[in-house]
Design a protein around this motif. Structure first.
Motif, PDB file in Angstrom:
ATOM      1  N   HIS A  90     -14.626  87.145  80.284  1.00  0.00           N
ATOM      2  CA  HIS A  90     -14.143  87.705  79.006  1.00  0.00           C
ATOM      3  C   HIS A  90     -13.425  86.650  78.169  1.00  0.00           C
ATOM      4  CE1 HIS A  90     -15.177  91.621  80.641  1.00  0.00           C
ATOM      5  NE2 HIS A  90     -14.491  91.297  81.720  1.00  0.00           N
ATOM      6  N   LEU A  91     -14.002  85.462  78.084  1.00  0.00           N
ATOM      7  CA  LEU A  91     -13.364  84.377  77.349  1.00  0.00           C
ATOM      8  C   LEU A  91     -13.389  84.604  75.847  1.00  0.00           C
ATOM      9  CD1 LEU A  91     -14.705  81.222  79.250  1.00  0.00           C
ATOM     10  CD2 LEU A  91     -12.648  82.557  79.703  1.00  0.00           C
ATOM     11  N   GLY A  92     -14.500  85.105  75.327  1.00  0.00           N
ATOM     12  CA  GLY A  92     -14.633  85.281  73.888  1.00  0.00           C
ATOM     13  C   GLY A  92     -14.572  83.942  73.171  1.00  0.00           C
ATOM     14  N   ALA A  93     -14.593  83.989  71.841  1.00  0.00           N
ATOM     15  CA  ALA A  93     -14.524  82.762  71.041  1.00  0.00           C
ATOM     16  C   ALA A  93     -13.191  82.053  71.251  1.00  0.00           C
ATOM     17  CB  ALA A  93     -14.738  83.083  69.559  1.00  0.00           C
ATOM     18  N   SER A  94     -12.120  82.809  71.472  1.00  0.00           N
ATOM     19  CA  SER A  94     -10.796  82.200  71.696  1.00  0.00           C
ATOM     20  C   SER A  94     -10.780  81.367  72.971  1.00  0.00           C
ATOM     21  CB  SER A  94      -9.718  83.277  71.797  1.00  0.00           C
ATOM     22  OG  SER A  94      -9.647  83.996  70.604  1.00  0.00           O
ATOM     23  N   GLY A  95     -11.467  81.823  73.994  1.00  0.00           N
ATOM     24  CA  GLY A  95     -11.547  81.063  75.239  1.00  0.00           C
ATOM     25  C   GLY A  95     -12.316  79.771  75.059  1.00  0.00           C
ATOM     26  N   VAL A  96     -13.391  79.832  74.254  1.00  0.00           N
ATOM     27  CA  VAL A  96     -14.157  78.615  73.963  1.00  0.00           C
ATOM     28  C   VAL A  96     -13.285  77.645  73.180  1.00  0.00           C
ATOM     29  CG1 VAL A  96     -16.167  77.675  72.770  1.00  0.00           C
ATOM     30  CG2 VAL A  96     -16.376  79.794  74.063  1.00  0.00           C
ATOM     31  N   ARG A  97     -12.488  78.166  72.274  1.00  0.00           N
ATOM     32  CA  ARG A  97     -11.565  77.319  71.512  1.00  0.00           C
ATOM     33  C   ARG A  97     -10.590  76.607  72.465  1.00  0.00           C
ATOM     34  NH1 ARG A  97     -10.222  80.846  68.048  1.00  0.00           N
ATOM     35  NH2 ARG A  97     -11.780  80.292  66.522  1.00  0.00           N
ATOM     36  N   ALA A  98     -10.133  77.320  73.483  1.00  0.00           N
ATOM     37  CA  ALA A  98      -9.229  76.716  74.474  1.00  0.00           C
ATOM     38  C   ALA A  98      -9.940  75.606  75.259  1.00  0.00           C
ATOM     39  CB  ALA A  98      -8.707  77.784  75.426  1.00  0.00           C
ATOM     40  N   LEU A  99     -11.222  75.790  75.517  1.00  0.00           N
ATOM     41  CA  LEU A  99     -11.995  74.785  76.258  1.00  0.00           C
ATOM     42  C   LEU A  99     -12.335  73.559  75.402  1.00  0.00           C
ATOM     43  CD1 LEU A  99     -14.545  77.100  78.092  1.00  0.00           C
ATOM     44  CD2 LEU A  99     -12.819  75.672  79.187  1.00  0.00           C
ATOM     45  N   LYS A 100     -12.351  73.743  74.101  1.00  0.00           N
ATOM     46  CA  LYS A 100     -12.811  72.708  73.185  1.00  0.00           C
ATOM     47  C   LYS A 100     -12.085  71.374  73.374  1.00  0.00           C
ATOM     48  CE  LYS A 100     -12.107  72.150  68.508  1.00  0.00           C
ATOM     49  NZ  LYS A 100     -12.013  72.647  67.151  1.00  0.00           N
ATOM     50  N   ASP A 101     -10.766  71.366  73.306  1.00  0.00           N
ATOM     51  CA  ASP A 101     -10.013  70.112  73.438  1.00  0.00           C
ATOM     52  C   ASP A 101     -10.216  69.477  74.802  1.00  0.00           C
ATOM     53  OD1 ASP A 101      -9.035  70.269  70.870  1.00  0.00           O
ATOM     54  OD2 ASP A 101      -7.223  71.335  71.469  1.00  0.00           O
ATOM     55  N   PHE A 102     -10.291  70.318  75.818  1.00  0.00           N
ATOM     56  CA  PHE A 102     -10.528  69.814  77.162  1.00  0.00           C
ATOM     57  C   PHE A 102     -11.884  69.109  77.240  1.00  0.00           C
ATOM     58  CE2 PHE A 102     -12.558  70.697  81.292  1.00  0.00           C
ATOM     59  CZ  PHE A 102     -11.786  69.866  82.083  1.00  0.00           C
ATOM     60  N   LEU A 103     -12.912  69.730  76.695  1.00  0.00           N
ATOM     61  CA  LEU A 103     -14.249  69.134  76.752  1.00  0.00           C
ATOM     62  C   LEU A 103     -14.364  67.889  75.885  1.00  0.00           C
ATOM     63  CD1 LEU A 103     -16.463  72.352  76.821  1.00  0.00           C
ATOM     64  CD2 LEU A 103     -15.967  70.794  78.717  1.00  0.00           C
ATOM     65  N   TYR A 104     -13.589  67.819  74.799  1.00  0.00           N
ATOM     66  CA  TYR A 104     -13.564  66.606  73.970  1.00  0.00           C
ATOM     67  C   TYR A 104     -13.152  65.391  74.786  1.00  0.00           C
ATOM     68  CZ  TYR A 104     -13.932  68.415  69.138  1.00  0.00           C
ATOM     69  OH  TYR A 104     -14.361  68.956  67.967  1.00  0.00           O
ATOM     70  N   THR A 105     -12.169  65.580  75.648  1.00  0.00           N
ATOM     71  CA  THR A 105     -11.588  64.442  76.367  1.00  0.00           C
ATOM     72  C   THR A 105     -12.157  64.253  77.771  1.00  0.00           C
ATOM     73  OG1 THR A 105      -9.769  65.808  77.181  1.00  0.00           O
ATOM     74  CG2 THR A 105      -9.412  64.643  75.104  1.00  0.00           C
ATOM     75  N   ASN A 106     -12.941  65.207  78.248  1.00  0.00           N
ATOM     76  CA  ASN A 106     -13.461  65.113  79.602  1.00  0.00           C
ATOM     77  C   ASN A 106     -14.866  64.516  79.576  1.00  0.00           C
ATOM     78  OD1 ASN A 106     -15.107  66.133  81.960  1.00  0.00           O
ATOM     79  ND2 ASN A 106     -13.049  66.697  82.599  1.00  0.00           N
ATOM     80  N   ASP A 107     -15.047  63.415  80.283  1.00  0.00           N
ATOM     81  CA  ASP A 107     -16.373  62.794  80.326  1.00  0.00           C
ATOM     82  C   ASP A 107     -16.993  62.888  81.714  1.00  0.00           C
ATOM     83  OD1 ASP A 107     -14.652  61.085  81.579  1.00  0.00           O
ATOM     84  OD2 ASP A 107     -15.279  59.288  80.493  1.00  0.00           O
ATOM     85  N   ILE A 108     -16.467  63.795  82.529  1.00  0.00           N
ATOM     86  CA  ILE A 108     -16.943  63.953  83.901  1.00  0.00           C
ATOM     87  C   ILE A 108     -17.810  65.206  84.057  1.00  0.00           C
ATOM     88  CG2 ILE A 108     -16.240  64.165  86.319  1.00  0.00           C
ATOM     89  CD1 ILE A 108     -15.461  61.484  85.052  1.00  0.00           C
ATOM     90  N   ILE A 109     -17.382  66.324  83.481  1.00  0.00           N
ATOM     91  CA  ILE A 109     -18.108  67.586  83.662  1.00  0.00           C
ATOM     92  C   ILE A 109     -19.505  67.478  83.068  1.00  0.00           C
ATOM     93  CG2 ILE A 109     -18.217  70.029  83.010  1.00  0.00           C
ATOM     94  CD1 ILE A 109     -15.248  70.178  83.450  1.00  0.00           C
ATOM     95  N   GLU A 110     -20.502  67.762  83.897  1.00  0.00           N
ATOM     96  CA  GLU A 110     -21.908  67.708  83.501  1.00  0.00           C
ATOM     97  C   GLU A 110     -22.543  69.085  83.442  1.00  0.00           C
ATOM     98  OE1 GLU A 110     -23.683  65.296  86.518  1.00  0.00           O
ATOM     99  OE2 GLU A 110     -22.925  63.433  85.653  1.00  0.00           O
ATOM    100  N   ASP A 111     -21.941  70.049  84.099  1.00  0.00           N
ATOM    101  CA  ASP A 111     -22.567  71.347  84.312  1.00  0.00           C
ATOM    102  C   ASP A 111     -21.516  72.423  84.075  1.00  0.00           C
ATOM    103  OD1 ASP A 111     -23.614  73.683  85.525  1.00  0.00           O
ATOM    104  OD2 ASP A 111     -24.619  72.540  87.100  1.00  0.00           O
ATOM    105  N   ILE A 112     -21.748  73.263  83.063  1.00  0.00           N
ATOM    106  CA  ILE A 112     -20.780  74.306  82.761  1.00  0.00           C
ATOM    107  C   ILE A 112     -21.491  75.639  82.536  1.00  0.00           C
ATOM    108  CG2 ILE A 112     -20.685  73.722  80.296  1.00  0.00           C
ATOM    109  CD1 ILE A 112     -17.652  74.419  80.462  1.00  0.00           C
TER     110      ILE A 112
END
Length: 172
Positions: A90-112
């Protein structure tokens, strides 16, 4: 998986006996435990440690957008996680917004896996913007998110405007 571990005492017991002293765990599956945001916040304390996790599975825990934010803060310094499973939270658009900054700076995660999170078109747009600047994602699962045509358009735009060549092996 599926053990309904969400009461403080249960989390503390698992944390003390498994997570606290065992830093060699590579795959941590805490799916289907109905822990919500409060439960996930308690686990996130342990993700700050020097774990060697390569996969974190938190599927179907009803964590919501606040839980997504907690996860991002908790695993921000964990530079080994390659797979992140957040399906059905139940992340919704707000949950994706929370993930956004994390994914900007993370260069390790390949699979989500963000399937079944009701992110809608707005969440797909946010994700598309974020992934334009990140070329490490190889597998992105977005099934059952009500993203409609405008959300699909945002994801396709990501491929067209990406700063680096994207190699997407699977997009659902």
């Amino acid at each position: 998986s599926g053990n309904k571990i969400f009461i403080d005492e249960e989390i503390n017991l698992l944390a003390k006996n498994v997570l606290e002293d065992n830093k060699s765990i590579k795959v941590l599956n805490l799916s289907r435990n109905s822990m919500g945001n409060e439960g996930i916040q308690q686990y996130c304390v342990f993700f700050y440690r020097d774990f060697k996790l390569t996969e974190l599975n938190l599927e179907f825990n009803n964590i919501g957008s606040a839980g997504a934010s907690s996860i991002c803060h908790g695993i921000a310094n964990c530079r080994t996680i390659q797979k992140l499973r957040l399906r059905g939270n139940h992340l919704g658009a707000s949950g994706v917004r929370a993930l956004k900054d994390f994914l900007y700076t993370n260069d390790i995660i390949e699979d989500i896996d963000l399937s079944d999170n009701k992110i809608g078109a707005k969440g797909a747009e946010i994700l598309g913007e974020c992934l334009k600047q990140s070329n490490n994602i190889r597998r992105l699962l977005l099934g059952h998110n009500y993203i409609k045509a405008e959300g699909i358009g945002a994801i396709m735009e990501m491929f067209r405007q990406s700063e680096a060549p994207l190699v997407m092996e699977e997009l659902d």
